[in-house]
Design an enzyme around this catalytic site. Structure first.
Site, short mmCIF file in Angstrom:
data_model
loop_
_atom_site.label_atom_id
_atom_site.label_comp_id
_atom_site.label_asym_id
_atom_site.label_seq_id
_atom_site.Cartn_x
_atom_site.Cartn_y
_atom_site.Cartn_z
N SER A 17 1.11 -1.37 -0.03
CA SER A 17 0.02 0.21 -0.13
C SER A 17 0.77 1.31 0.06
O SER A 17 0.27 2.32 -0.44
CB SER A 17 -1.03 -0.02 1.35
OG SER A 17 -0.32 -0.25 2.37
N GLU A 37 -8.08 -10.86 4.06
CA GLU A 37 -8.60 -9.44 3.94
C GLU A 37 -10.08 -9.29 3.70
O GLU A 37 -10.57 -9.84 2.46
CB GLU A 37 -7.77 -8.64 3.19
CG GLU A 37 -8.09 -7.22 2.86
CD GLU A 37 -7.18 -6.18 2.28
OE1 GLU A 37 -5.82 -6.64 2.12
OE2 GLU A 37 -7.76 -4.93 1.98
O1 KIV Z 1 -0.18 -3.42 1.51
C1 KIV Z 1 -0.73 -3.45 2.92
O2 KIV Z 1 -0.56 -2.70 3.49
C2 KIV Z 1 -1.63 -4.54 3.00
C3 KIV Z 1 -2.31 -4.76 4.33
C4 KIV Z 1 -3.32 -3.76 4.29
C5 KIV Z 1 -2.78 -6.22 4.38
O3 KIV Z 1 -1.35 -5.47 2.46
#
Ligand code: KIV
Length: 275
Positions: free
Chosen positions: A45, A178
């Site tokens: 993310s 998720e």
């Molecule tokens: O990329 C991320 O931060 C994630 C989490 C939200 C599980 O995959």
């Protein structure tokens, strides 16, 4: 004391929960460790929160390698989860294996999380055979660009439960679920002896993860239903930055207290030199 996969697995037997923070830099990781978090995830993310892409797929493997290594420098004690980016696993099994190994050897990651999008069970088995601890990510997989809740019907729920079991039988050491119906995530977590992390899949899994920007309240606008804010740091940041900016514009900052000075007698010497 070092958090290990086997300690989390042991703790599961006693119903002990653990917290996971997805963050992207050394300073945030230091603060998360000070806050008593158990596991750090260098999440892809970062593609959105650090690089401003409107997806999680554009972030490069090299960027993920760099931030994962930064998190390890912040704490040798916390379990460190690397997140395999789309660009690290979209070119077949051999390439995926090589990249996963880099997270372990170059970054000091303890386990590699991988979204079940480009990879299949065969690749997961190959990672296990190569001795790479692996955490498949099922349910909502942001790399698909789809964010609709998963497992909300009996058929899809049963499929997810079967898939989780197949992954466990392939030898994975942890699992991340998720955006999945709480009831389904609960069954998965109860059926598998490995630590199962929920990201918006209800309270019945062994661990919980949120991204740090949501925990802190750094973003406005559309945020997932499950992303509870635990602070309002975004507005505290705006206040602090605007005080700084105003003081600069008003000539109040910097003042003498925040300035260096020449050693005694050096200014007079300098004046003569530049005359
Ligand atoms: O990329 C991320 O931060 C994630 C989490 C939200 C599980 O995959």
């Amino acid at each position: 004391m070092k958090v290990t996969i086997s300690k989390l697995q042991e703790a599961k037997k006693y119903g002990k929960k653990f917290s996971v923070v997805s963050c992207y830099d050394y300073t945030s990781a230091i603060l998360s460790a000070a806050a008593g978090v158990d596991v750090l995830l260098a999440g892809d993310s970062a593609s959105q929160f650090m690089l401003g892409f409107n997806n999680t797929t554009d972030v490069s493997l090299e960027y993920m390698i760099a931030i994962t290594a930064g998190l390890r420098k912040a704490s040798s004690e916390l379990l460190l989860v690397a997140d395999m980016p789309y660009n690290g696993c979209c070119n077949g099994k051999d390439e995926t294996l090589k990249n996963a190994q880099r997270f372990i050897t170059e970054c000091g990651a303890d386990i590699v999380k991988i979204e079940m999008v480009e990879v299949n069970l065969d690749t997961i088995k190959a990672m296990v055979d190569a001795g790479i601890p692996v955490m498949p990510h099922i349910g909502i997989r942001p790399q698909t660009g789809k964010y609709k809740a998963e497992g909300t019907t009996a058929e899809v729920g049963a499929e997810l439960i079967r898939f989780a079991e197949e992954l466990y039988n392939a030898g994975v050491q942890m699992l991340l679920v998720e955006g999945t119906a709480r009831e389904v995530a609960k069954i998965i977590s109860e059926q598998l002896p490995i630590p199962v992390i929920s990201c918006g899949s209800g309270p019945d899994c062994d661990g919980q993860v949120l991204v740090l920007p949501d925990i802190l309240g750094l973003r406005d606008g559309q945020i997932p239903k499950f992303a509870k804010r635990f602070g309002n740091i975004g507005s505290a940041m705006v206040d602090a930055i605007s005080s700084y900016s105003n003081q600069v514009k008003q000539g109040v900052f910097p003042d003498d207290e925040h300035s260096y000075h020449m050693k005694s007698g050096e200014y007079e010497k300098l004046e003569k030199m530049i005359k």
